[in-house]
Design a protein around this motif. Structure first.
Motif, PDB file in Angstrom:
ATOM      1  N   PRO A 129      -1.790   5.306   2.989  1.00  0.00           N
ATOM      2  CA  PRO A 129      -1.539   4.300   1.687  1.00  0.00           C
ATOM      3  C   PRO A 129      -1.548   5.182   0.486  1.00  0.00           C
ATOM      4  CG  PRO A 129      -3.501   3.747   3.210  1.00  0.00           C
ATOM      5  CD  PRO A 129      -3.065   4.846   3.506  1.00  0.00           C
ATOM      6  N   GLY A 130      -0.427   4.766  -0.178  1.00  0.00           N
ATOM      7  CA  GLY A 130      -0.089   5.121  -1.629  1.00  0.00           C
ATOM      8  C   GLY A 130       0.910   6.255  -1.642  1.00  0.00           C
ATOM      9  N   TYR A 131       1.158   7.010  -0.583  1.00  0.00           N
ATOM     10  CA  TYR A 131       2.213   8.115  -0.487  1.00  0.00           C
ATOM     11  C   TYR A 131       3.671   7.491  -0.270  1.00  0.00           C
ATOM     12  CZ  TYR A 131      -1.760  11.327  -0.070  1.00  0.00           C
ATOM     13  OH  TYR A 131      -2.868  11.949  -0.498  1.00  0.00           O
ATOM     14  N   ASN A 132       4.567   8.278  -0.573  1.00  0.00           N
ATOM     15  CA  ASN A 132       5.987   8.127  -0.817  1.00  0.00           C
ATOM     16  C   ASN A 132       6.483   8.847   0.459  1.00  0.00           C
ATOM     17  OD1 ASN A 132       5.228   6.906  -3.283  1.00  0.00           O
ATOM     18  ND2 ASN A 132       6.030   8.290  -4.380  1.00  0.00           N
ATOM     19  N   HIS A 133       6.492   8.107   1.578  1.00  0.00           N
ATOM     20  CA  HIS A 133       6.903   8.817   2.778  1.00  0.00           C
ATOM     21  C   HIS A 133       8.163   8.955   3.167  1.00  0.00           C
ATOM     22  CE1 HIS A 133       2.824  10.312   3.904  1.00  0.00           C
ATOM     23  NE2 HIS A 133       2.472   8.848   3.409  1.00  0.00           N
ATOM     24  N   GLU A 134       9.190   8.185   2.309  1.00  0.00           N
ATOM     25  CA  GLU A 134      10.662   7.808   2.581  1.00  0.00           C
ATOM     26  C   GLU A 134      11.071   7.503   3.882  1.00  0.00           C
ATOM     27  OE1 GLU A 134      12.638  11.664   1.455  1.00  0.00           O
ATOM     28  OE2 GLU A 134      11.773  11.688  -0.925  1.00  0.00           O
ATOM     29  N   ARG A 135      10.144   6.655   4.199  1.00  0.00           N
ATOM     30  CA  ARG A 135      10.412   5.913   5.746  1.00  0.00           C
ATOM     31  C   ARG A 135      10.787   4.503   5.358  1.00  0.00           C
ATOM     32  NH1 ARG A 135       5.809   9.527   6.721  1.00  0.00           N
ATOM     33  NH2 ARG A 135       6.344  11.403   7.780  1.00  0.00           N
ATOM     34  N   GLY A 136      10.754   3.775   6.763  1.00  0.00           N
ATOM     35  CA  GLY A 136      10.602   2.182   6.535  1.00  0.00           C
ATOM     36  C   GLY A 136       9.543   2.131   6.661  1.00  0.00           C
ATOM     37  N   TRP A 137       9.025   0.734   7.147  1.00  0.00           N
ATOM     38  CA  TRP A 137       7.663   0.241   6.939  1.00  0.00           C
ATOM     39  C   TRP A 137       6.791   0.907   7.461  1.00  0.00           C
ATOM     40  CZ3 TRP A 137       8.584  -2.797   3.351  1.00  0.00           C
ATOM     41  CH2 TRP A 137       9.678  -3.792   3.407  1.00  0.00           C
ATOM     42  N   ALA A 138       5.756   1.501   6.700  1.00  0.00           N
ATOM     43  CA  ALA A 138       4.968   2.729   7.303  1.00  0.00           C
ATOM     44  C   ALA A 138       3.688   2.098   8.159  1.00  0.00           C
ATOM     45  CB  ALA A 138       4.547   3.529   6.257  1.00  0.00           C
ATOM     46  N   PHE A 139       3.307   0.859   8.005  1.00  0.00           N
ATOM     47  CA  PHE A 139       2.232   0.644   8.701  1.00  0.00           C
ATOM     48  C   PHE A 139       2.601  -0.560   9.797  1.00  0.00           C
ATOM     49  CE2 PHE A 139       0.818   1.554   4.395  1.00  0.00           C
ATOM     50  CZ  PHE A 139       0.519   2.731   4.756  1.00  0.00           C
ATOM     51  N   TYR A 156       0.845  -1.101  -0.042  1.00  0.00           N
ATOM     52  CA  TYR A 156      -0.008   0.032  -0.004  1.00  0.00           C
ATOM     53  C   TYR A 156       0.852   1.300   0.034  1.00  0.00           C
ATOM     54  CZ  TYR A 156      -4.597  -2.700   1.010  1.00  0.00           C
ATOM     55  OH  TYR A 156      -5.615  -3.238   0.727  1.00  0.00           O
ATOM     56  N   LEU A 157       1.965   1.177  -0.738  1.00  0.00           N
ATOM     57  CA  LEU A 157       2.980   2.395  -0.707  1.00  0.00           C
ATOM     58  C   LEU A 157       3.260   2.698  -2.096  1.00  0.00           C
ATOM     59  CD1 LEU A 157       5.137   1.790   2.489  1.00  0.00           C
ATOM     60  CD2 LEU A 157       3.299   3.781   2.147  1.00  0.00           C
ATOM     61  N   GLY A 158       3.516   3.807  -2.576  1.00  0.00           N
ATOM     62  CA  GLY A 158       4.056   4.352  -3.868  1.00  0.00           C
ATOM     63  C   GLY A 158       5.504   4.019  -4.060  1.00  0.00           C
ATOM     64  N   ASN A 159       6.171   4.199  -3.086  1.00  0.00           N
ATOM     65  CA  ASN A 159       7.707   3.637  -2.944  1.00  0.00           C
ATOM     66  C   ASN A 159       7.781   3.051  -1.699  1.00  0.00           C
ATOM     67  OD1 ASN A 159       8.322   4.540  -5.612  1.00  0.00           O
ATOM     68  ND2 ASN A 159       8.637   6.538  -4.990  1.00  0.00           N
ATOM     69  N   ILE A 160       8.940   2.430  -1.367  1.00  0.00           N
ATOM     70  CA  ILE A 160       9.289   1.923   0.031  1.00  0.00           C
ATOM     71  C   ILE A 160      10.746   1.719   0.172  1.00  0.00           C
ATOM     72  CG2 ILE A 160       9.004  -0.598  -0.760  1.00  0.00           C
ATOM     73  CD1 ILE A 160       7.462  -0.972   1.812  1.00  0.00           C
ATOM     74  N   TRP A 161      11.290   1.916   1.146  1.00  0.00           N
ATOM     75  CA  TRP A 161      12.490   1.651   1.702  1.00  0.00           C
ATOM     76  C   TRP A 161      12.548   1.120   3.207  1.00  0.00           C
ATOM     77  CZ3 TRP A 161      10.698   6.270  -0.157  1.00  0.00           C
ATOM     78  CH2 TRP A 161      10.979   6.667  -1.450  1.00  0.00           C
ATOM     79  N   GLY A 162      12.774  -0.347   3.117  1.00  0.00           N
ATOM     80  CA  GLY A 162      12.537  -1.000   4.333  1.00  0.00           C
ATOM     81  C   GLY A 162      13.321  -0.627   5.576  1.00  0.00           C
ATOM     82  N   TRP A 163      14.513  -0.459   5.454  1.00  0.00           N
ATOM     83  CA  TRP A 163      15.649   0.260   6.412  1.00  0.00           C
ATOM     84  C   TRP A 163      15.578  -0.814   7.518  1.00  0.00           C
ATOM     85  CZ3 TRP A 163      14.563   5.104  10.065  1.00  0.00           C
ATOM     86  CH2 TRP A 163      15.667   5.830  10.116  1.00  0.00           C
ATOM     87  N   SER A 164      15.744  -2.050   6.942  1.00  0.00           N
ATOM     88  CA  SER A 164      15.945  -3.306   7.844  1.00  0.00           C
ATOM     89  C   SER A 164      14.896  -3.205   8.883  1.00  0.00           C
ATOM     90  CB  SER A 164      17.499  -3.107   8.404  1.00  0.00           C
ATOM     91  OG  SER A 164      18.491  -2.904   7.419  1.00  0.00           O
ATOM     92  N   GLY A 165      13.817  -3.007   8.654  1.00  0.00           N
ATOM     93  CA  GLY A 165      12.650  -3.204   9.749  1.00  0.00           C
ATOM     94  C   GLY A 165      12.635  -2.055  10.893  1.00  0.00           C
ATOM     95  N   ARG A 166      13.450  -0.996  10.672  1.00  0.00           N
ATOM     96  CA  ARG A 166      13.299   0.117  11.632  1.00  0.00           C
ATOM     97  C   ARG A 166      11.952   0.886  11.885  1.00  0.00           C
ATOM     98  NH1 ARG A 166      18.498   0.444   9.699  1.00  0.00           N
ATOM     99  NH2 ARG A 166      20.358   0.235  11.280  1.00  0.00           N
TER     100      ARG A 166
END
Length: 815
Positions: free
Chosen positions: A504-514, A485-495
Motif C-alpha cells: 500500500p502507498g507505493y508507486n509500482h507502475e503496474r496495473g491494479w496491484a491488489f 491504497y496506491l500513491g499512483n495508479i495505472w489501471g492497464w485495462s484491468g490486466r
C-alpha cells in the motif's frame, strides 16, 4: 472515596428513551435465541471505534482486540456525551476485565478528548501517539494498579503517569471482573481527579488521586481506552461494560448516535433514483455474512406530507461492502421526498425507530434555473498518522496533533457555509476520499491486499464527515489512487500486474496491484449509487466498470474513469507512447457518443480524476517532466481525449494535483481545446506548485505572470487563466526542510479549498468559484485571488474561433 459507587448510582444515558449502547443494543437488535449473532464489529450507536477492526461487541461487552503490531492507545469514543466548562464535577465508570492481559498494558477511561477545543466529530480521531488534546487516561493495569495518565505530550508513545497506585493484592486481573470509576471535583481554580478500581462486591482493590490539574484537561469527549503495552507478540484483549457518565459538567447529545447506517449517497435523473446505504458491519468482520442486520428497506413520503411512510423495496446487504443498494427507475422527480432506510433484523422485524436513517431527495430543478455544483478532491482528514511521530519544521508553527491544525475534519465553518449560503444541487468528489497511511498505516491480508475492515474504517470516516450533506444532496463520487491504497495508479485495462504485487502507498507502475475483491469493494462502496455503467461488461479478471452519464437538472455529466485504461509507464510505452492507452477505446467512444447525443444547448460537464496536462513546476521554476500520474501522458492518448471533450462541448473538472488551476487546453493550437477546473485539495497536506520561470504570453497586463499561454513539461499547450499555489513557494519549502519539499502540515503555509460551478443555461454562462476552506475561521477572503471566473457555456463541435477574451473575472461577464 474509599468505596466504589454502585451501578444504581449512575445515570444510564440512553438518549430520548432509546435503548442504546453496547448492552442495550443487544436487546434491540437480536433475540437470545439460536439466531443470535454473539459478536459484531458495530459497538452500538453511542460509540465510534478506533479502529473499526480493533474493537468488537461480544456477548454484551465491548472488547478491544487490537492486532499485533498495532497496540498503541486504541479508543472507542463516546459520541453522545460531552464534558463542558460548568460548575460542579462529574463521574464516569465502567466494568472492566482483561481476557488475556497484555504485558505492561492498561485499559480504562479516556477523559478530556480535545480539551474542549475540538469539534465532536474530530474528537473521534484522537488515539494512538500522544499530543495536544489527547486527554487524560484513568486506567487499570493487569497487576491491579490504577494510573492517571497524561496523553497530551507530543509524539509520546507511552502517556506520562500523573499518579500511580501500588500493585494490588499481588494478583493479576485476567480472571476478575472489576469496576473502574473516576471522579472529578473542582477545587479552587483547579480540579481533583481520582480513580478507583473495585471488586464486584464494591470493595476497593486500589485507588489513586491527583490535584491541581487545569480544568481544560478533562473538557471535551470521553471514551474507552486500551493499550497493549510492550509485548511484541501479545494482542490487546480487554473487556468493557457500558460507559456510564453523570454530573453537572456533562451534556447529553442523543442525536449524535451513529449507526448501524453510516450514511447514504444517491443520484436522481433520467435513470430514476439510485441510492446506496452504507452500514457498519454487524457481523464478526467485514467478510462475515452472518449479520445482525442482513437486510434493509427504503421507505419514502412526499416532503409536504407528514402522514404514513410508503414502504419501498427491500434489499440484502452485500458482503464485504455492507451496502444496501436501492434502484427505483420510475422515481417521481417532480417533487421532493423524504426517505428513510429501515434496518431489518435476522427474523425480518424492523429495527427500532432510533436506528432508522433519514434522508431528503429534492425535486429535480427546472432546466432554466442555475445549478450549483460543489467540487471536492483529496479531503485528507488527518495530516500526520496517529501512529507516527512528527516534528514541526522551522517555518511551521508548533505541531499540535489533536487540534484542528492536524485534524481538519469536519471543517465546520466551511460546511456551514456550504449548507447555509452555497446550497448546492450536486456534490462531486473526484477522488482520494481517503489515504492509505492515515489515520494509521493499513492492515493487509496474507496476500498483501488491504483488509475489508481496514478500508471500511476509512470510508466510514469520510461518511462521518460529509454524510450530513450526502443524505440530502445528490452526489457523484469516483475513486482515485489513494482510495485504492496506491500513491499512483495505472489501471492497464484491468490486466494482471507484472511481477510481484506491491505494498500500500507505493508507486509500482503496474496495473491494479491488489486483489480483484478489494478493487470491487472500493467500486461498490463509492460508485454503486451512480447511474448504470455505460458498458456493464466486466474488465479482465472481473474488475467492475463505472463510467457513465448523469442527466440531471437540464445538465449532462459524463463520469469518466481517468485511470482505469491507462497504460503503465513501462519503458516500451514511454519510448513508444503511440502504443499506450489513456481513456481506452470503449470509453473514448462513450465520450464521443455522449456529446453527439445531446441537444446543442445542453450544458455538458465531464468529471474525471485529474488534469489533462502537467501544470506543475520544480523548485527552480523549471517545468516538471515525466509526471506519469497526470493525464498529460501518454501524449497521443491525451490529445485524443482532449479532442473528444472539445467536440462534445464539455467543461472538464477534476482533482488529484492538490493546487488549483483553471486553464484552457490546446490541441492543434495554443488554446483550441476545452476548459478545465481543479480546485485546491480540501485537506491540503501535500503541495504542488505552478511557478514557471517563463512568464505567460498573450496575457492581460494586470494578470499574474504565471497566467497566459504556456507549454507544460510534456509539450502540451494551454492558457493558464487562474492558479492558487501555497502561501510558501516550492523553493522556500525545500529550504525549510519539509519532507521532499511538499509535505506541509501548517495550514498557515498552504491553501485548502473547494470549487463551485454555477451553471446558468438561461444566461448561457458558467460561474466558476474557488472557496477557501479556512475563510470563516481565519477572517480570510471567502474566495481565492483570481476567482470567480465567468465563461460562456462551451458548445459542442467547437470551431476553434473562441479566444480568451470570452472569459471574465469577478462579477463581470463578457460577450
Amino acid at each position: 472515596m474509599g468505596s466504589a459507587l454502585g451501578r444504581r448510582d449512575f445515570i444510564k444515558l440512553a438518549g430520548a428513551g432509546a435503548v442504546i449502547g453496547a448492552v442495550g443494543s443487544r436487546a434491540a437488535l437480536g433475540s437470545e435465541g439460536s439466531d443470535r449473532v454473539a459478536t459484531r464489529r458495530w459497538l452500538g450507536p453511542r460509540y465510534w471505534a478506533n479502529r473499526l477492526q480493533d474493537w468488537q461487541w461480544r456477548d454484551g461487552k465491548i472488547e478491544c482486540i487490537g492486532a499485533k503490531g498495532n497496540r498503541r492507545l486504541r479508543v472507542a469514543t463516546l459520541l453522545t456525551e460531552q464534558v463542558v466548562d460548568r460548575a460542579g464535577g462529574f463521574s464516569a465508570a465502567c466494568d472492566l476485565s482483561f481476557a488475556s492481559p497484555p504485558g505492561g498494558g492498561f485499559a480504562g477511561i479516556l477523559l478530556g478528548i480535545g480539551s474542549g477545543q475540538l469539534d465532536w466529530v474530530a474528537q473521534g480521531n484522537v488515539f494512538g501517539v500522544g499530543g495536544k488534546g489527547g486527554g487524560v487516561g484513568c486506567v487499570a493495569a493487569p497487576d491491579g494498579r490504577v494510573l492517571i495518565l497524561d496523553n497530551t505530550e507530543e509524539n509520546r508513545r507511552r502517556p506520562r503517569a500523573l499518579a500511580t497506585s501500588a500493585p494490588a493484592r499481588e494478583r493479576a486481573l485476567s480472571s476478575t471482573r472489576c469496576r473502574l470509576e473516576t471522579h472529578i471535583e473542582r477545587i479552587g481554580v483547579g480540579i481533583r481527579l481520582s480513580a478507583i478500581l473495585a471488586d464486584e462486591d464494591g470493595s476497593t482493590i486500589s485507588s489513586v488521586a491527583t490535584e491541581g490539574l487545569d480544568p481544560s484537561m478533562v473538557l471535551g469527549g470521553l471514551g474507552l481506552l486500551c493499550d497493549g503495552g510492550d509485548a511484541a507478540n501479545q494482542p490487546i484483549s480487554a473487556l468493557f461494560g457500558e460507559l456510564e457518565v453523570r454530573g453537572s459538567m456533562v451534556r447529553h447529545y442523543p442525536e449524535r448516535a451513529f449507526g448501524p447506517v453510516a450514511g447514504i449517497q444517491y443520484t436522481i435523473g433520467a435513470h430514476g433514483l439510485r441510492l446506496t446505504a452504507q452500514f457498519i458491519p454487524t457481523g464478526r468482520t467485514a467478510d462475515d455474512d452472518q449479520l445482525d442486520i442482513p437486510e434493509a428497506r427504503l421507505d419514502f413520503r412526499p416532503v409536504q406530507n407528514d402522514g404514513e411512510w410508503l414502504a419501498g423495496p427491500t434489499t440484502r446487504l452485500t458482503i464485504p461492502a455492507h451496502i444496501a443498494p436501492f434502484r427505483l427507475p420510475e422515481w417521481d422527480r417532480s417533487r421532493a421526498w423524504s426517505v428513510r432506510v429501515v434496518p431489518l433484523l435476522r427474523d425480518g422485524r424492523e429495527a427500532p425507530s432510533e436506528y432508522h436513517y433519514l434522508g431528503h431527495i429534492p425535486a429535480e430543478q427546472a432546466a432554466a434555473r442555475p445549478s450549483r455544483v460543489l467540487l471536492f478532491h483529496c479531503p485528507r482528514m488527518v495530516g500526520v498518522s496517529n501512529d507516527q511521530d512528527y516534528a514541526a519544521r522551522p517555518a511551521e508553527q508548533a505541531f499540535e496533533r489533536f487540534t484542528s491544525r492536524n485534524l481538519i475534519m469536519p471543517a465546520t465553518a466551511s460546511q456551514r457555509r456550504m449548507e447555509d449560503e452555497l446550497q448546492p444541487d450536486l456534490l462531486v468528489f473526484t477522488g482520494d476520499q481517503m489515504y492509505e497511511q492515515i489515520p494509521t498505516l493499513p492492515d493487509v491480508d496474507d496476500a498483501g491486499s488491504p483488509r475489508a475492515d481496514d478500508y471500511l474504517y476509512r470510508w466510514l470516516l469520510f461518511l462521518r464527515t460529509f454524510g450530513h450533506l450526502t443524505r440530502r444532496v445528490p452526489t457523484v463520487t469516483i475513486p482515485d489512487d489513494h482510495d485504492l491504497y496506491l500513491g499512483n495508479i495505472w489501471g492497464w485495462s484491468g490486466r494482471e500486474p507484472r511481477g510481484a504485487r506491491g505494498e500500500p502507498g507505493y508507486n509500482h507502475e503496474r496495473g491494479w496491484a491488489f486483489s480483484v475483491g478489494f478493487y470491487n469493494l472500493v467500486i461498490d462502496t463509492q460508485t454503486s449509487h451512480l447511474p448504470p455503467p455505460a458498458d456493464p461488461t466486466p474488465m479482465p479478471r472481473g474488475l467492475k466498470k463505472y463510467y457513465t452519464r448523469l442527466d440531471y437538472g437540464g445538465i449532462s455529466y459524463a463520469i469518466i474513469e481517468g485511470r482505469t485504461y491507462k497504460t503503465p509507464p513501462y519503458p516500451e510505452f514511454v519510448d513508444n507512447p503511440d502504443s499506450a492507452s489513456l481513456l481506452g477505446e470503449s470509453q473514448l467512444a462513450f465520450v464521443k457518443s455522449w456529446g453527439a447525443s445531446l441537444p446543442s444547448d445542453t450544458p455538458r460537464i465531464a468529471i474525471s480524476q485529474t488534469v489533462f496536462a502537467n501544470p506543475m513546476t520544480n523548485a527552480d521554476g523549471s517545468l516538471s517532466k515525466n509526471e506519469y500520474d497526470a493525464n498529460a501522458w501518454p501524449a497521443p492518448g491525451r490529445d485524443r481525449a482532449v479532442e473528444a471533450f472539445k467536440e462534445a462541448g464539455a467543461l472538464l473538472v477534476g482533482g488529484d494535483i492538490h493546487n488549483a488551476v483553471f486553464l484552457k487546453h490546446g490541441v492543434d493550437s495554443d488554446e483550441d481545446g476545452p476548459y478545465q477546473f481543479i480546485p485546491c485539495a480540501f485537506g491540503q497536506f501535500f503541495q504542488r506548485w505552478w511557478e514557471p520561470r517563463e512568464e505567460g504570453r498573450d496575457r492581460r497586463p494586470t494578470d499574474p505572470p504565471f497566467t497566459g499561454l504556456h507549454r507544460d513539461g510534456e509539450g502540451h499547450r494551454f492558457r493558464m487563466i487562474a492558479c492558487t499555489n501555497a502561501r510558501i513557494s516550492f523553493a522556500e519549502a525545500q529550504r525549510a526542510g519539509f519532507i521532499i519539499g511538499r509535505f506541509i502540515i501548517d495550514p498557515n503555509l498552504t491553501r485548502s479549498g473547494y470549487g463551485l460551478l454555477e451553471i446558468d443555461p438561461s444566461a448561457s454562462t458558467v460561474v466558476i468559484e474557488h472557496w477557501d476552506r479556512e475563510a470563516d475561521a481565519a477572517g480570510r477572503p471567502a474566495q481565492f485571488e483570481g476567482w470567480p471566473v465567468v465563461l460562456p457555456i462551451p458548445k459542442p463541435k467547437y470551431d476553434g474561433l473562441e479566444r480568451h477574451q470570452g472569459v471574465g473575472r469577478g462579477s463581470q461577464t463578457t460577450p
